[in-house]
Design a protein around this motif. Sequence first.
Motif, PDB file in Angstrom:
ATOM      1  N   LYS A 110       0.850  -1.195   0.000  1.00 42.90           N
ATOM      2  CA  LYS A 110       0.000   0.000   0.000  1.00 42.90           C
ATOM      3  C   LYS A 110       0.880   1.236   0.000  1.00 42.90           C
ATOM      4  O   LYS A 110       1.868   1.314   0.727  1.00 42.90           O
ATOM      5  CB  LYS A 110      -0.923  -0.011   1.213  1.00 42.90           C
ATOM      6  CG  LYS A 110      -1.908  -1.133   1.147  1.00 42.90           C
ATOM      7  CD  LYS A 110      -2.886  -1.108   2.295  1.00 42.90           C
ATOM      8  CE  LYS A 110      -3.921  -2.184   2.037  1.00 42.90           C
ATOM      9  NZ  LYS A 110      -4.240  -2.951   3.171  1.00 42.90           N
ATOM     10  N   HIS A 156      -3.490   3.336  -0.858  1.00 43.62           N
ATOM     11  CA  HIS A 156      -4.198   2.403  -1.732  1.00 43.62           C
ATOM     12  C   HIS A 156      -3.216   1.331  -2.152  1.00 43.62           C
ATOM     13  O   HIS A 156      -2.032   1.596  -2.332  1.00 43.62           O
ATOM     14  CB  HIS A 156      -4.762   3.118  -2.964  1.00 43.62           C
ATOM     15  CG  HIS A 156      -5.778   4.162  -2.616  1.00 43.62           C
ATOM     16  ND1 HIS A 156      -7.090   3.850  -2.366  1.00 43.62           N
ATOM     17  CD2 HIS A 156      -5.662   5.491  -2.441  1.00 43.62           C
ATOM     18  CE1 HIS A 156      -7.748   4.961  -2.063  1.00 43.62           C
ATOM     19  NE2 HIS A 156      -6.899   5.972  -2.094  1.00 43.62           N
ATOM     20  N   GLU A 208      -5.276  -2.194  -6.172  1.00 43.25           N
ATOM     21  CA  GLU A 208      -6.291  -1.191  -6.522  1.00 43.25           C
ATOM     22  C   GLU A 208      -5.852  -0.387  -7.739  1.00 43.25           C
ATOM     23  O   GLU A 208      -6.650  -0.097  -8.640  1.00 43.25           O
ATOM     24  CB  GLU A 208      -6.534  -0.240  -5.349  1.00 43.25           C
ATOM     25  CG  GLU A 208      -7.275  -0.841  -4.186  1.00 43.25           C
ATOM     26  CD  GLU A 208      -7.394   0.146  -3.041  1.00 43.25           C
ATOM     27  OE1 GLU A 208      -8.328   0.975  -3.072  1.00 43.25           O
ATOM     28  OE2 GLU A 208      -6.537   0.106  -2.129  1.00 43.25           O
TER      29      GLU A 208
END
Length: 112
Positions: A37, A70, A74
């Motif tokens: 992330k 994110h 994603e």
Amino acid sequence: MNHHGGEKFFPRKITQGIAAILAGKEKYLSLGNLNAKRDWGFSPEYVECMWRILQPEKHDNYVIGTGEIHSVQEFVNAAFVYIGLEAEEHVRIDQKYFRPTEVEALQADSRK
């Protein structure tokens, strides 16, 4: 697909990989840790922030970021949806792209 220069950074590697798939040069995009992330941001806004940091007479230390994280997954999904393809059909996980010292989540504390 060659793997040098800016391609080692996920966004560039993803966009170049998708371009190669669309051009028929590649069938798959090989990536590492899709669960990583990151605090993705928009470069022109970061440049404006850097410029603003340099303007005051009294300087301070700042962190530039969105404050949101994110996953690479994603990012990949959004990129493939944008071009109308299914990421699952074109993305392959390759252990050689995993980084042993990679931090799982990087998020900016941009409150200041």
